[in-house]
Motif scaffolding. Structure first.
Motif, PDB file in Angstrom:
ATOM      1  N   GLY A  27       0.821  -1.209   0.000  1.00 33.14           N
ATOM      2  CA  GLY A  27       0.000   0.000   0.000  1.00 33.14           C
ATOM      3  C   GLY A  27       0.855   1.259   0.000  1.00 33.14           C
ATOM      4  N   ASP A  28       1.766   1.345   0.942  1.00 35.05           N
ATOM      5  CA  ASP A  28       2.608   2.556   1.033  1.00 35.05           C
ATOM      6  C   ASP A  28       3.470   2.721  -0.216  1.00 35.05           C
ATOM      7  OD1 ASP A  28       1.609   3.294   3.441  1.00 35.05           O
ATOM      8  OD2 ASP A  28       3.180   2.276   4.621  1.00 35.05           O
ATOM      9  N   ILE A  29       4.009   1.603  -0.706  1.00 36.00           N
ATOM     10  CA  ILE A  29       4.870   1.687  -1.897  1.00 36.00           C
ATOM     11  C   ILE A  29       4.043   2.134  -3.105  1.00 36.00           C
ATOM     12  CG2 ILE A  29       6.388   0.397  -3.457  1.00 36.00           C
ATOM     13  CD1 ILE A  29       6.909  -1.516  -1.024  1.00 36.00           C
ATOM     14  N   ALA A  30       2.862   1.530  -3.264  1.00 29.93           N
ATOM     15  CA  ALA A  30       2.000   1.888  -4.400  1.00 29.93           C
ATOM     16  C   ALA A  30       1.544   3.340  -4.284  1.00 29.93           C
ATOM     17  CB  ALA A  30       0.807   0.942  -4.466  1.00 29.93           C
ATOM     18  N   ALA A  31       1.265   3.787  -3.078  1.00 26.40           N
ATOM     19  CA  ALA A  31       0.825   5.185  -2.894  1.00 26.40           C
ATOM     20  C   ALA A  31       1.936   6.135  -3.338  1.00 26.40           C
ATOM     21  CB  ALA A  31       0.454   5.426  -1.441  1.00 26.40           C
ATOM     22  N   ARG A  32       3.178   5.778  -3.040  1.00 32.26           N
ATOM     23  CA  ARG A  32       4.313   6.609  -3.461  1.00 32.26           C
ATOM     24  C   ARG A  32       4.448   6.619  -4.985  1.00 32.26           C
ATOM     25  NH1 ARG A  32       9.457   5.047  -4.742  1.00 32.26           N
ATOM     26  NH2 ARG A  32       9.382   2.995  -3.754  1.00 32.26           N
ATOM     27  N   LEU A  33       4.207   5.444  -5.616  1.00 32.72           N
ATOM     28  CA  LEU A  33       4.456   5.331  -7.060  1.00 32.72           C
ATOM     29  C   LEU A  33       3.294   5.823  -7.917  1.00 32.72           C
ATOM     30  CD1 LEU A  33       6.159   1.827  -7.023  1.00 32.72           C
ATOM     31  CD2 LEU A  33       7.286   4.024  -7.384  1.00 32.72           C
ATOM     32  N   VAL A  34       2.064   5.529  -7.508  1.00 38.16           N
ATOM     33  CA  VAL A  34       0.926   5.927  -8.360  1.00 38.16           C
ATOM     34  C   VAL A  34      -0.048   6.847  -7.635  1.00 38.16           C
ATOM     35  CG1 VAL A  34       1.024   3.856  -9.817  1.00 38.16           C
ATOM     36  CG2 VAL A  34      -0.461   3.869  -7.816  1.00 38.16           C
ATOM     37  N   GLY A  35       0.196   7.102  -6.345  1.00 39.14           N
ATOM     38  CA  GLY A  35      -0.723   7.947  -5.579  1.00 39.14           C
ATOM     39  C   GLY A  35      -1.941   7.151  -5.179  1.00 39.14           C
ATOM     40  N   PRO A  36      -2.499   7.383  -3.958  1.00 37.52           N
ATOM     41  CA  PRO A  36      -3.684   6.613  -3.550  1.00 37.52           C
ATOM     42  C   PRO A  36      -4.881   6.953  -4.434  1.00 37.52           C
ATOM     43  CG  PRO A  36      -3.193   8.317  -1.937  1.00 37.52           C
ATOM     44  CD  PRO A  36      -2.099   8.368  -2.962  1.00 37.52           C
ATOM     45  N   ARG A  37      -5.593   5.961  -4.867  1.00 40.16           N
ATOM     46  CA  ARG A  37      -6.716   6.125  -5.797  1.00 40.16           C
ATOM     47  C   ARG A  37      -7.560   4.859  -5.712  1.00 40.16           C
ATOM     48  NH1 ARG A  37      -4.562   8.032 -10.279  1.00 40.16           N
ATOM     49  NH2 ARG A  37      -2.741   8.761  -9.149  1.00 40.16           N
ATOM     50  N   VAL A  56      -5.145  -6.340   0.440  1.00 35.54           N
ATOM     51  CA  VAL A  56      -6.270  -5.399   0.581  1.00 35.54           C
ATOM     52  C   VAL A  56      -6.067  -4.540   1.837  1.00 35.54           C
ATOM     53  CG1 VAL A  56      -8.769  -5.230   1.015  1.00 35.54           C
ATOM     54  CG2 VAL A  56      -7.898  -6.843  -0.695  1.00 35.54           C
ATOM     55  N   ARG A  57      -5.622  -5.169   2.917  1.00 35.65           N
ATOM     56  CA  ARG A  57      -5.380  -4.415   4.173  1.00 35.65           C
ATOM     57  C   ARG A  57      -4.347  -3.324   3.941  1.00 35.65           C
ATOM     58  NH1 ARG A  57      -5.914  -8.875   7.234  1.00 35.65           N
ATOM     59  NH2 ARG A  57      -3.711  -9.418   7.072  1.00 35.65           N
ATOM     60  N   SER A  58      -3.260  -3.685   3.289  1.00 35.48           N
ATOM     61  CA  SER A  58      -2.175  -2.729   3.087  1.00 35.48           C
ATOM     62  C   SER A  58      -2.604  -1.573   2.173  1.00 35.48           C
ATOM     63  CB  SER A  58      -0.968  -3.473   2.494  1.00 35.48           C
ATOM     64  OG  SER A  58       0.087  -2.589   2.248  1.00 35.48           O
ATOM     65  N   LEU A  59      -3.312  -1.917   1.088  1.00 32.99           N
ATOM     66  CA  LEU A  59      -3.759  -0.867   0.145  1.00 32.99           C
ATOM     67  C   LEU A  59      -4.774   0.056   0.822  1.00 32.99           C
ATOM     68  CD1 LEU A  59      -4.178  -3.065  -3.084  1.00 32.99           C
ATOM     69  CD2 LEU A  59      -2.544  -1.180  -2.810  1.00 32.99           C
ATOM     70  N   THR A  60      -5.721  -0.538   1.550  1.00 29.55           N
ATOM     71  CA  THR A  60      -6.737   0.267   2.225  1.00 29.55           C
ATOM     72  C   THR A  60      -6.078   1.175   3.255  1.00 29.55           C
ATOM     73  OG1 THR A  60      -8.246  -1.589   1.941  1.00 29.55           O
ATOM     74  CG2 THR A  60      -8.952   0.128   3.454  1.00 29.55           C
ATOM     75  N   GLY A  61      -5.125   0.621   3.994  1.00 31.71           N
ATOM     76  CA  GLY A  61      -4.420   1.402   5.021  1.00 31.71           C
ATOM     77  C   GLY A  61      -3.663   2.587   4.441  1.00 31.71           C
ATOM     78  N   CYS A  67     -11.377  -2.696  -4.842  1.00 29.82           N
ATOM     79  CA  CYS A  67     -12.349  -3.732  -5.194  1.00 29.82           C
ATOM     80  C   CYS A  67     -11.554  -4.926  -5.722  1.00 29.82           C
ATOM     81  CB  CYS A  67     -13.363  -3.232  -6.216  1.00 29.82           C
ATOM     82  SG  CYS A  67     -12.635  -2.594  -7.733  1.00 29.82           S
ATOM     83  N   THR A  68     -12.141  -6.114  -5.677  1.00 29.10           N
ATOM     84  CA  THR A  68     -11.363  -7.309  -6.044  1.00 29.10           C
ATOM     85  C   THR A  68     -12.152  -8.205  -6.992  1.00 29.10           C
ATOM     86  OG1 THR A  68     -12.172  -8.646  -4.194  1.00 29.10           O
ATOM     87  CG2 THR A  68     -10.226  -7.311  -3.782  1.00 29.10           C
TER      88      THR A  68
END
Ligand code: NAD
Ligand code: ZN
Length: 355
Positions: A27-37, A56-61, A67-68
């Motif tokens: 989640g944190d890595i993806a938020a840095r690379l693509v921004g939370p969305r 899902v926990r990490s992305l939501t956090g 969605c899955t």
């Protein structure tokens, strides 16, 4: 082990991270690379049970709205029907062009989710979260996506580089041995292409050296893809073992897995190279021994007639010629374009010794 980062200089450029617990940190890595969305995580039903919750926990956090979508595991799902179901799901969920996909799984999930990302709304971004060794060393990097058609393997697809690849080495611990071996087949292919540094890691106890094997494979593939992103020329070298490999998959009705089929395809083409006088018998025997040591098979349950017919339905045919990849020695392979009419004799030469 620390996390390694390999930069791939293709498309807009992206990072491949290799290390432990990357799914828990995605989640944190993806938020840095693509921004939370908004993110749609695409997976199969086996991987869903094992790894979907922490992702899902990490992305939501990290602020993503998640969605899955999951589908039946296996090559049988790599078709237009599953692609269509994913696209309809994305539309129902109302994902927009600024949202993204995450492919959580092996090569089948990655190829399908990448294809969906490339055509949904004419293209949205996607992350690769490879959970098999094959996806880690090969399919998650390079931006090739595809589904199979009745006419053959990977016959519909597109090129779209991922926004990032997060390869959690912890996932490899749950792989059944044959699925691990499928990945070792692609790593052996890359070792034959790239040279002794990688190939020698695959002789003997490869299982103890997987992080290093992944890193070297990804680096080599990254350099090739940088030089020829859409396989107009030199990237075709990555198809070593694949003309025969794809034919074996197709002849078996996809019951023989991709990695296993490629392993046998490599053995066939190495033996053919010996017969053609461009590879030494010692090198071919070393390749065969390494495949066998890694739980792969070098025998082919189909005839040259069957394989040739299947191969000529393959997309790698161009006009009346077909380009094969032949080994000269470890670290030295070359492209060889022959008339389609000559393929049968090359395959027959490769089968003669090993059948
Ligand atoms: N795009 C490319 O450049 C490229 C390159 C090589 C191969 N491929 C494609 O990749 C596909 C093969 O990929 P694959 O071998 O990963 O197959 P796969 O995706 O079908 O995975 C194999 C099996 O392992 C299960 N699995 C996945 N991760 C697991 C884990 N961590 N623990 C336990 N089980 C797990 C899956 O559910 C599946 O049943 C083929 O379709 C091939 O054509 C694509
Ligand atoms: Zn392959």
């Amino acid at each position: 082990m620390d996390t390694l980062t390999i930069d791939i200089d293709a498309g807009t450029g992206y990072e491949v991270m290799v290390g432990p617990e990357l799914l828990q940190r995605c989640g944190d890595i993806a938020a840095r690379l693509v921004g939370p969305r908004r993110v749609a995580v695409i997976t199969d039903e086996t991987v869903e049970k094992l790894y979907l919750d922490p992702v899902v926990r990490s992305l939501t956090g990290a602020g993503f709205r998640v969605c899955t979508f999951s589908f039946l595991a296996g090559e049988g799902s790599k078709n237009i029907g599953t692609l269509s179901a994913i696209l309809e799901f994305l539309a129902e969920e109302g994902l927009t062009r600024s949202d993204c996909l995450a492919a959580l799984g092996g090569g089948v999930v990655g190829d399908l989710a990448g294809f969906a990302a490339g055509c949904y709304l004419r293209g949205i971004r996607y992350l690769q979260l490879p959970t098999t060794l094959l996806a880690a060393v090969d399919s998650s990097v390079g931006g090739k996506t595809a589904v199979n058609l009745r006419g053959g393997k990977n016959m519909a697809g597109l090129f779209l580089q991922p926004a990032a690849v997060l390869c959690d080495t912890g996932c490899l611990a749950t792989l059944p041995p044959p699925v691990l071996a499928d990945g070792l087949a692609e790593a052996i292919k890359t070792g034959i292409l790239s040279g002794e540094e990688l190939f020698s890691l695959l002789e003997g106890d490869a299982a103890g050296r997987l992080s290093e094997i992944i890193a070297l494979s990804v680096r080599f593939k990254g350099d090739i893809v940088k030089a020829d992103e859409c396989e107009a020329g030199p990237r075709r070298i990555l198809n070593l073992g694949h003309t025969v490999g794809h034919a074996i998959e197709k002849c078996s009705g996809y019951r023989i897995t991709h990695g296993r089929a490629v392993a046998a395809g490599i053995a066939v083409i190495a033996r053919a190279a010996v017969k053609l006088g461009c590879c030494s018998a010692v090198t071919a025997a070393r390749i065969e021994k390494t495949l066998l040591e890694n739980g792969l098979s070098v025998t082919v349950p189909f005839s040259a007639d069957e394989l040739t017919a299947a191969a000529l339905g393959d997309k790698k045919r161009s006009g009346e010629e077909i380009t094969l990849v032949l080994p000269r020695q470890i670290g030295d392979c070359f492209l060889w374009t022959i008339a389609v009419a000559d393929l049968h004799s090359v395959i027959a030469a490769g089968l003669e010794v090993i059948r």
